[in-house]
Design a protein around this motif. Structure first.
Motif, PDB file in Angstrom:
ATOM      1  N   GLY A   1       0.803  -1.210   0.000  1.00  0.00           N
ATOM      2  CA  GLY A   1       0.000   0.000   0.000  1.00  0.00           C
ATOM      3  C   GLY A   1       0.837   1.261   0.000  1.00  0.00           C
TER       4      GLY A   1
ATOM      5  N   ARG B   1       2.778   1.599  -3.556  1.00  0.00           N
ATOM      6  CA  ARG B   1       1.893   1.985  -4.658  1.00  0.00           C
ATOM      7  C   ARG B   1       1.266   3.350  -4.443  1.00  0.00           C
ATOM      8  N   GLY B   2       1.079   3.736  -3.175  1.00  0.00           N
ATOM      9  CA  GLY B   2       0.451   5.022  -2.903  1.00  0.00           C
ATOM     10  C   GLY B   2       1.384   6.204  -3.031  1.00  0.00           C
TER      11      GLY B   2
ATOM     12  N   VAL C   1      -5.150   4.734  -1.720  1.00  0.00           N
ATOM     13  CA  VAL C   1      -4.105   3.814  -1.250  1.00  0.00           C
ATOM     14  C   VAL C   1      -3.876   3.989   0.243  1.00  0.00           C
TER      15      VAL C   1
ATOM     16  N   THR D   1      -1.047   2.327 -10.334  1.00  0.00           N
ATOM     17  CA  THR D   1      -1.656   2.081  -9.027  1.00  0.00           C
ATOM     18  C   THR D   1      -2.912   1.227  -9.148  1.00  0.00           C
TER      19      THR D   1
ATOM     20  N   ILE E   1      -3.596  -2.329  -7.445  1.00  0.00           N
ATOM     21  CA  ILE E   1      -4.178  -2.681  -6.142  1.00  0.00           C
ATOM     22  C   ILE E   1      -5.597  -3.228  -6.286  1.00  0.00           C
TER      23      ILE E   1
ATOM     24  N   ILE F   1      -9.262   4.596  -5.512  1.00  0.00           N
ATOM     25  CA  ILE F   1      -8.173   4.304  -6.454  1.00  0.00           C
ATOM     26  C   ILE F   1      -8.703   4.166  -7.869  1.00  0.00           C
TER      27      ILE F   1
END
Length: 336
Positions: A119, A122-123, A156, A275, A278, A304
């Motif tokens: 998390g 990717r965030g 995220v 992203t 996710i 997201i």
């Protein structure tokens, strides 16, 4: 006359489709990366459950990527040397940072809470990539893109909060779960910007960049694999071999798709669209493991999807507008 009348719609339709595909090429490559990475995550989990050490899996990924590049080199014949000292420096930095990012990524998933690590990485990568891209490449991000990035990062963060609240690890491990992913973030973001500079700005060959990165990575990881505490596992069942092959192919596809996306898209935009991995990963968890996300995670996934959707659609529309304008100007100047 009849033939001309019959062929005109086909030509127009073909041109229309070509315009849409060309305008959305970078977005499609970035989305292809998300799908490849999401499936790679599943194969990584299955391979690890079968007893294959993580470093060995990363070595196999690098080895397969190197073999794919070696097979492609005779067909595309890219230039394997640089043109100046700046390109040489960027190529060396790209090779080092690419493999350093892979090492930090492995440490993030091997020694900390993997969900939280995923998390955070990717965030934060979209925001950090956009900042580094602005500082070193002067690539600005428009208001609509910023709007989408904010929603994506917020989503995220919500997903990461949901993972933290569900986790019962010690405070020390949770701290490590934040610091290592942040190191991964800066490595990955810097690598994206450097690759964008080489491939997108200086039009350097994608295959050349991948060749040096995977060659160095495969050699170093082979040595590290044999010197770590866990010995390599070369005797595998047919099912495990299938998992490893699937992992390597998906990782190879994802790496190539990212570099192709960077040929036309800015570093921050590419990182933001990626992203979308996710939601895809959680969807695959539901399909294969029957794991449905908690309400908090589901809310983050919605944010997201909305954020990446805004960035992807707006980027596609902007490129289509630019392509149509360019085509119009070419037609107007055709007789000159």
């Amino acid at each position: 006359m009849a033939t001309a009348t019959c062929n005109a719609p086909d030509s127009g339709g073909s041109s229309f489709a070509k315009t849409y595909l060309k305008s959305g090429a970078g977005v499609l490559y970035a989305l292809l990366n998300t799908a490849a990475v999401a499936f790679a995550a599943q194969f990584m989990a299955w391979s690890s459950q079968a007893g294959i050490p993580g470093l060995q899996l990363i070595f196999l990924i690098k080895l397969v990527q190197l073999l794919v590049v070696l097979v492609a080199l005779p067909f595309f014949r890219p230039k394997l040397t640089t043109e100046n000292g700046r390109q040489t420096l960027l190529l060396v930095l790209s090779t080092i940072i690419e493999n350093l990012g892979s090492a930090f990524l492995y440490l993030s998933f091997a020694f900390v809470v993997s969900g939280i690590a995923f998390g955070i990485i990717r965030g934060s990568v979209p925001f950090v990539s956009a900042c580094i891209g602005f500082l070193f490449l002067k690539e600005t991000v428009g208001a609509v893109d910023c709007f989408g990035i904010v929603f994506t990062v917020a989503g995220v963060i919500v997903v990461a909060v949901g993972m933290i609240t569900e986790n019962t690890s010690s405070t020390r491990r949770l701290t490590t779960s934040i610091l290592l992913p942040l190191a991964t973030t800066f490595s990955k973001s810097s690598g994206i910007v450097i690759a964008r500079s080489l491939i997108g700005v200086q039009k350097f060959s994608v295959l050349t960049v991948l060749f040096y990165a995977n060659l160095a990575g495969a050699v170093v990881l082979l040595v590290v694999t044999y010197t770590t505490e866990t010995p390599p596992v070369w005797s595998m069942s047919t099912q495990t071999v299938g998992y490893v092959i699937g992992l390597c192919l998906c990782a190879c596809c994802g790496q190539l798709a990212t570099r192709l996306a960077l040929k036309t898209e800015k570093a921050g935009i590419t990182a933001t669209i990626k992203t979308f991995t996710i939601p895809l990963a959680m969807f695959l968890d539901y399909i294969f493991l029957s794991e449905f996300p908690s309400p908090v995670k589901f809310g983050g996934v919605v944010l997201i999807v909305f954020g990446t959707g805004v960035v992807a659609v707006y980027t596609w529309w902007r490129h289509r507008k630019e392509t149509l304008h360019k085509n119009l100007m070419e037609r107007l100047n055709f007789g000159n």
